[in-house]
Design a protein around this motif. Structure first.
Motif, short mmCIF file in Angstrom:
data_model
loop_
_atom_site.label_atom_id
_atom_site.label_comp_id
_atom_site.label_asym_id
_atom_site.label_seq_id
_atom_site.Cartn_x
_atom_site.Cartn_y
_atom_site.Cartn_z
N TRP A 129 -4.06 -1.59 -18.73
CA TRP A 129 -3.39 -0.53 -17.44
C TRP A 129 -1.67 -1.02 -16.97
CZ3 TRP A 129 -7.29 -3.93 -16.35
CH2 TRP A 129 -6.97 -5.32 -16.22
N PRO A 130 -0.66 -0.41 -16.51
CA PRO A 130 0.79 -0.53 -17.24
C PRO A 130 0.71 -1.63 -15.69
CG PRO A 130 0.06 1.29 -15.67
CD PRO A 130 -1.20 1.08 -16.50
N GLU A 131 1.44 -2.61 -15.77
CA GLU A 131 2.41 -3.41 -14.56
C GLU A 131 2.89 -2.45 -13.58
OE1 GLU A 131 2.07 -6.49 -15.03
OE2 GLU A 131 1.66 -7.25 -16.79
N HIS A 132 2.91 -2.73 -12.23
CA HIS A 132 3.70 -2.39 -11.39
C HIS A 132 3.79 -3.03 -10.14
CE1 HIS A 132 4.79 0.27 -8.59
NE2 HIS A 132 3.36 0.43 -7.84
N PRO A 133 4.32 -3.53 -9.59
CA PRO A 133 5.50 -4.43 -9.12
C PRO A 133 4.18 -4.73 -7.86
CG PRO A 133 6.96 -3.21 -9.62
CD PRO A 133 6.22 -2.52 -10.43
N ALA A 134 3.58 -3.43 -7.39
CA ALA A 134 2.72 -3.73 -5.97
C ALA A 134 1.75 -4.15 -6.31
CB ALA A 134 2.64 -2.15 -5.53
N GLY A 135 1.28 -4.28 -7.97
CA GLY A 135 -0.30 -4.49 -7.86
C GLY A 135 -1.27 -3.77 -7.09
N PHE A 174 1.20 -0.74 0.06
CA PHE A 174 -0.10 -0.27 0.23
C PHE A 174 0.71 1.30 0.24
CE2 PHE A 174 -2.70 -2.91 1.43
CZ PHE A 174 -4.32 -2.71 1.15
N THR A 175 2.22 1.13 0.09
CA THR A 175 2.98 2.03 0.60
C THR A 175 3.28 2.71 -0.95
OG1 THR A 175 4.68 0.91 0.61
CG2 THR A 175 3.78 1.31 2.56
N ASP A 176 3.64 1.36 -1.87
CA ASP A 176 3.64 2.37 -3.48
C ASP A 176 2.87 2.34 -4.61
OD1 ASP A 176 5.98 2.47 -5.55
OD2 ASP A 176 6.83 0.86 -5.51
N PRO A 177 1.47 2.88 -4.30
CA PRO A 177 0.82 2.91 -5.53
C PRO A 177 1.52 3.56 -6.20
CG PRO A 177 0.12 4.11 -3.93
CD PRO A 177 1.33 3.90 -3.04
N LEU A 178 0.82 2.83 -7.65
CA LEU A 178 0.87 3.65 -9.11
C LEU A 178 0.05 4.80 -9.45
CD1 LEU A 178 2.36 4.06 -11.49
CD2 LEU A 178 1.35 2.34 -12.31
N VAL A 179 0.18 5.84 -9.46
CA VAL A 179 -0.64 7.30 -9.49
C VAL A 179 -1.16 7.39 -10.51
CG1 VAL A 179 -1.38 9.59 -8.51
CG2 VAL A 179 -0.14 7.76 -6.95
N LEU A 180 -2.14 7.16 -11.39
CA LEU A 180 -2.12 7.31 -12.34
C LEU A 180 -3.47 8.64 -12.88
CD1 LEU A 180 -4.11 3.39 -13.62
CD2 LEU A 180 -1.48 4.47 -13.85
N GLY A 181 -3.43 9.51 -13.88
CA GLY A 181 -4.34 10.17 -14.30
C GLY A 181 -3.50 11.52 -13.33
N SER A 182 -4.50 12.20 -12.65
CA SER A 182 -4.47 13.54 -11.82
C SER A 182 -3.78 13.09 -10.20
CB SER A 182 -5.33 14.56 -11.56
OG SER A 182 -6.52 13.89 -10.70
N GLY A 183 -2.91 14.46 -9.80
CA GLY A 183 -2.44 13.61 -8.40
C GLY A 183 -1.25 12.85 -8.39
#
Length: 411
Positions: A343-349, A162-171
């Motif tokens: 959606w893009p791959e992200h290690p944290a999912g 939860f400490t490393d989300p991939l932020v999409l769009g704004s913000g």
């Protein structure tokens, strides 16, 4: 031009509308403290006790906290020599209480208001697989009794960071160094009855060295998303409780696998809500009909606070005061199955999407690991829910899918 993703199947939670939940998980309001959780879970005489996640001083809002409190209430009842005990509610606390009572030779009966067991865990079958519409993670994993049971059963679990989300769009700006520490310091130093909104308003008036936007986004992501409660109500000192981000893992196949194991062999009567509890010198009368030696009440806090069970005599003053100072927010969930991953791959999912207005926030779990079919589990909180969670489940799902799809396209 790539084909747009096609939504294959979906499911939507309605915890805010559920009469047997009336919200998500318990929280401490601006006039409350963790002592209210302890007061609510204290025995009300020698024949009645309330148990559940809302009564745990350090594991509130978590399934293993509910389980531990259920076990504790069962030990209390058996220790007093009660031989026939009613357990109100077949969620984690209720199942734990009934199992512990049975292990100690006590005849336990569980009455559950719904036509299913599991309480605020809710496994749904979707497109050939099971996902959770309620509780989703085993939190504080290294110190979680339910995690040990899952391991004994050989269940497959998947880490979520939860400490490393991939932020999409704004913000998409990162969190400035020191912002979280500054927030926690301000909350801890707030006056006893201050709300999170009080602290936030003072900070935004003089945000340096941070920007108002960075502060606002962090509060939305870390407090609004984790509580689903109005910041004007939520306690500054005690509303930002621990739990999330401490080794969280989700169960492939859902909490249902744990629930069914815990319920095996128990006497559970479904569609049997407890409406009234009358305690006298010789025992307890439930719903003006059935007699027991004692009762353990594990229904969610908002149901109790709304008068869902009539107690005679009334609950002690300390219990009633605690019910007035504790509450619950609203976080809703949507499960979306697509024909292809977009959606893009992200290690944290894990992904985060901020909306157009303050407190509009959603977070998304990539649950494709469950069975290989592209699947997202979205959590929504804040003002967004007022507009998004209207109409049919299919309409809600389409709106939620559009939000994530547009954010993913924006990168």
């Amino acid at each position: 031009m790539p084909k747009p993703p096609r939504l294959l199947a979906s499911a939507v939670s309605r915890w805010g509308d559920d009469p047997w939940a009336r919200g998500s998980w318990s929280l401490i309001g601006r006039h409350g403290t963790p002592a209210d959780r302890i007061a609510l879970g204290a025995p009300a005489g020698d024949r009645l006790r309330i148990a559940g996640e809302a009564t745990h001083p350090t594991r509130a809002g978590m399934t293993h906290g509910a389980y531990e409190q259920g076990v504790g209430a069962a030990v209390w009842a058996a220790g007093l020599g009660h031989r026939r005990v009613l357990v109100a509610g077949a969620g984690m606390a209720g199942l734990a209480a009934a199992r512990e009572l049975a292990a100690r030779g006590v005849r336990a009966q569980v009455w559950e208001a719904r036509d299913r067991i599991g309480g605020r865990t809710a496994g749904i079958d979707l497109d050939g697989f099971t996902f959770d519409l309620g509780a989703n993670w085993l939190q504080q994993y290294d110190d979680n009794v339910l995690a040990r049971i899952a391991e004994e059963l050989g269940l497959t679990v998947v880490d979520t960071d939860f400490t490393d989300p991939l932020v999409l769009g704004s913000g998409r700006d990162g969190v400035p160094d020191g912002l979280e520490r500054a927030l926690r310091t301000r909350l801890a130093q707030a006056p006893p009855q201050a709300s999170v909104a009080d602290v936030l308003a003072a900070w935004l008036a003089d945000p340096a060295p941070f920007t108002a936007g960075a502060i606002r986004r962090f509060v939305d992501a870390e407090i609004v998303m984790d509580s689903g409660a109005p910041l004007t109500w939520l306690s500054a000192r005690h509303g930002f409780e621990p739990g999330v981000g401490e080794g969280d893992r989700w169960i492939v196949g859902g909490y249902r696998l744990l629930v069914e194991h815990l319920a095996a062999g128990l006497q559970v009567r479904r569609a049997r809500p407890v409406r009234s509890v009358r305690v006298d010198a010789d025992g307890v009368t439930v719903n003006d009909a059935a007699r027991f030696d004692a009762v353990i009440v594990t229904v969610p806090l908002p149901v109790l606070a709304a008068g869902g069970i009539a107690f005679e005599p009334a609950l002690p003053a300390a219990h009633r005061a605690a019910l007035g100072r504790l509450g619950a927010g609203r976080v809703e969930k949507v499960v979306l199955r697509f024909d292809a991953r977009f959606w893009p791959e992200h290690p944290a999912g894990y992904y985060r999407v901020h909306g157009p207005a303050p407190t509009d926030v959603s977070e998304w779990l990539d649950a494709t690991a469950a069975d290989g079919v592209p699947t997202l589990v979205g959590l929504f909180a804040g003002a967004w829910l007022d507009g998004l969670w209207t109409g049919s489940d299919a309409e809600v799902a389409r709106r939620a899918a559009a939000i994530f799809t547009e954010a993913a396209a924006a990168g």
